[in-house]
Design an enzyme around this catalytic site. Structure first.
Site, PDB file in Angstrom:
ATOM      1  N   GLY A   1       1.191   2.196  -0.065  1.00  0.00           N
ATOM      2  CA  GLY A   1       0.639   1.495  -1.215  1.00  0.00           C
ATOM      3  C   GLY A   1      -0.046   0.222  -0.785  1.00  0.00           C
TER       4      GLY A   1
ATOM      5  N   LEU B   1       6.491   3.618   1.916  1.00  0.00           N
ATOM      6  CA  LEU B   1       7.747   4.304   1.652  1.00  0.00           C
ATOM      7  C   LEU B   1       8.042   5.229   2.814  1.00  0.00           C
ATOM      8  CD1 LEU B   1       9.954   4.643  -0.551  1.00  0.00           C
ATOM      9  CD2 LEU B   1       8.687   6.647  -1.340  1.00  0.00           C
TER      10      LEU B   1
ATOM     11  N   ASP C   1       6.947   1.507 -17.026  1.00  0.00           N
ATOM     12  CA  ASP C   1       5.959   2.327 -16.306  1.00  0.00           C
ATOM     13  C   ASP C   1       6.452   3.769 -16.218  1.00  0.00           C
ATOM     14  OD1 ASP C   1       3.561   2.791 -15.061  1.00  0.00           O
ATOM     15  OD2 ASP C   1       4.198   2.081 -13.092  1.00  0.00           O
TER      16      ASP C   1
END
Length: 572
Positions: free
Chosen positions: A299, A304, A410
């Site tokens: 990201g 991750l 979200d």
């Protein structure tokens, strides 16, 4: 390349620009190459808009700490006559005389026609959404007063170029909204070299004119968080001047090298938590115990990894280049604070965190099934029973979170993960918040396509904003599609707020499930059901769907299933 060549041909026809000068044609070609194909297909090559966009982007590249922008009045009504490209796919916008005859005198119409002919067309023409908005404005003004020069029928095009960064569209739309401008149309493009070109068509300006709007917008943009440089560090604030150029940006820190499989996180003094951290710090992990195996995802601010912690498979969320005073760092601390309190079978299990500089990470249980978004992309549409099973599990997890005063903010298929047994769990609490004593929040966050109207409008909101997102997520699971996939995210947000836009429910959707979706995405948050209520309804529909599926399997035909669906409709 075809559009680029057509644009160069039109420039040669103008004979006002020396295209034989060194680097001119090459620079324009590079401009097209750095932007997505969609830009070339949509931009008006019959004007000099492309050169304006290149100038703004070049200015932003010269000083990444600055935001370059341009404001100009535009003729929306004439935009549908063509965008200058060889094929114009835009719908006819209608004749301005027809639009205004009933709302203004003949003399006013003549003045309005003259004024519009002198204005440039928008860089990207006009869309059906913009057409509907103008028609609505004219109908609202009909018979009330002359529309010539009224703020509602004066349209401006605002073009912004800056370093690309998360939530940039959100921040820009907030700036425009704070000036009481209505965003009628928006086009957002990211360049290969990580800059952003955003073009808005707005109306509603009640000031004196273009210069007044430029000045006020400049002041409002200066209140934004400083852009991040292309190296990841914070840059200087926006400055005053036509293209908003400023002092030379200070070089940011280079991104650290990615950890190898055998590399451990560095040890350093712990960072004090700026959120409540009462209780023992048994969640603080020893970096020496964390082993990296492979990167799962990347990201803007972190990566991750799959790894191992004390013999257990884990997912490790690493933050890169995050400083104490950044919003990303505060969200990291907030996520740790929230996840420490959460223990539920339908919420991804928090194992621990490292709050030690220069590396920061959060460690979760590893979800081998991946996200529901990826699962649907690989496996195709889900069965009704699968959709209802997932919906039931999400309701159970969200009911637990809301009873602990945690708002996710979200909720979408990409943030639902599946373990090896097929259990779905809610993940990604990076923007989640604990409601304060008043119980309302106003900061915009989340993802536009799933966002509740009150969140888009920056109005106070409560946990029912998650219920709206759940309704959109149900549609996403049922269809296997991204909501409003024929629009940009910001166009969808404008439609949701101004037009009551909602996804079209498939005809094959059972009536009880369709009713749930409609209730969840109600405009008034008070009319949306709670997750405690939804949990019972989803469990009931899931049971009925399983019975119907078993009966169909036994009978080999749809007869009993049809009867059961009919009974479900009656029960709703």
């Amino acid at each position: 390349m075809e559009v680029f060549e057509a644009f160069i041909f039109k420039l040669r026809e103008r004979r006002t620009i020396d295209l034989d000068a060194p680097g001119i044609v090459e620079g324009i070609q590079q401009h097209f190459q750095l932007l997505p194909t969609r830009y070339a297909l949509d931009v008006n090559i019959g004007s000099l808009d492309v050169l304006n966009h290149k100038r703004l982007l070049d200015s932003a590249r010269a000083d990444p700490s600055a935001v370059s922008f341009q404001v100009r009045p535009v003729d929306v009504a004439g935009a549908a006559q063509g965008n200058g490209s060889s094929v114009d796919r835009r719908p006819s916008f209608g004749n301005l005389d027809t639009l205004l005859t009933e709302a203004a005198s003949a003399q006013a119409v003549a003045r309005s026609l003259s004024r519009h002919r002198s204005l440039p067309r928008p860089a990207f023409g006009s869309s059906p959404n913009l057409q509907a908005l103008v028609l609505e404005v004219e109908e609202r003004l009909e018979g009330a007063r002359s529309v010539v020069g009224s703020p509602e029928t004066c349209f401006f095009e605002v073009t912004v170029a800056s370093v690309d960064q998360p939530k940039l569209l959100s921040r820009l739309s907030e700036c425009l909204g704070d000036l009481n401008l209505n965003i009628c149309e928006a086009h957002a493009f990211n360049t290969v070299d990580r800059f952003s070109l955003d073009v808005f068509v707005v109306n509603g300006w009640s000031g004196q004119g273009t210069e007044d709007l430029e000045e006020v917008l400049s002041e409002r943009l200066q209140q934004l968080p400083p852009p991040l440089s292309v190296h990841g560090g914070s840059a200087s604030p926006i400055r005053e001047e036509g293209t908003r150029e400023g002092p030379e940006v200070q070089p940011g820190e280079e991104l650290p090298a990615e950890p190898s499989k055998s590399q451990d996180l560095d040890r350093s003094s712990p960072v004090p938590m700026q959120a409540s951290t009462s209780g023992s710090d048994d969640w603080e992990l020893d970096p020496a115990d964390i082993v990296f195996q492979e990167k799962i995802a990347a990201g803007a601010f972190g990566d991750l990894y799959k790894g191992v912690y004390c013999g257990q498979d884990v997912a490790i969320k690493i933050l890169r280049n995050v400083h104490d005073d950044t919003q990303q760092y505060q969200e990291f601390l907030q996520e740790v604070m929230i996840m420490r309190k959460v223990r539920h079978k339908n919420v991804v299990q928090f194992i621990g965190a490292c709050t030690r500089k220069p590396n920061l990470c959060i460690v979760f249980e590893f979800m081998s099934g991946g996200s529901m978004y990826d699962y649907m992309r690989k496996g195709g549409p889900l069965k009704l029973t699968t959709v209802l099973k997932i919906a039931t599990e999400v309701c159970r997890g969200m009911d637990y979170l809301h009873k602990r005063k945690i708002v996710h903010r979200d909720l979408k298929a990409a943030n639902l993960l599946m373990d090896e047994s097929g259990t779905v769990k809610i993940a990604d609490f990076g923007v989640a918040r604990v409601m304060d004593t008043v119980g309302v929040m106003t900061a915009e966050t989340g993802t536009y396509r799933w966002m509740a109207p009150e969140v888009i409008e920056h109005n106070p909101y409560r946990e029912r904003a998650d219920v709206f997102s759940f309704g959109i997520m149900l549609w996403e699971l049922l269809t296997g599609r991204v909501p409003y996939d024929d629009m940009t995210p910001l166009q969808a947000a404008v439609g949701v707020v101004q037009k009551g836009l909602r996804p079209v429910i498939p005809a094959s959707c059972p009536a009880p499930l369709a009713a749930v979706m409609r209730e969840c995405w109600a405009r008034n948050p008070n009319e949306r059901p709670s997750f405690e209520h939804l949990k019972g309804r989803m469990e009931e529909q899931w049971r009925a769907a399983r019975v119907a599926e078993d009966a169909r399997r036994v009978s080999g035909g749809p007869g009993l299933l049809s009867k059961l669906r009919k009974n479900m409709k009656g029960g709703a």
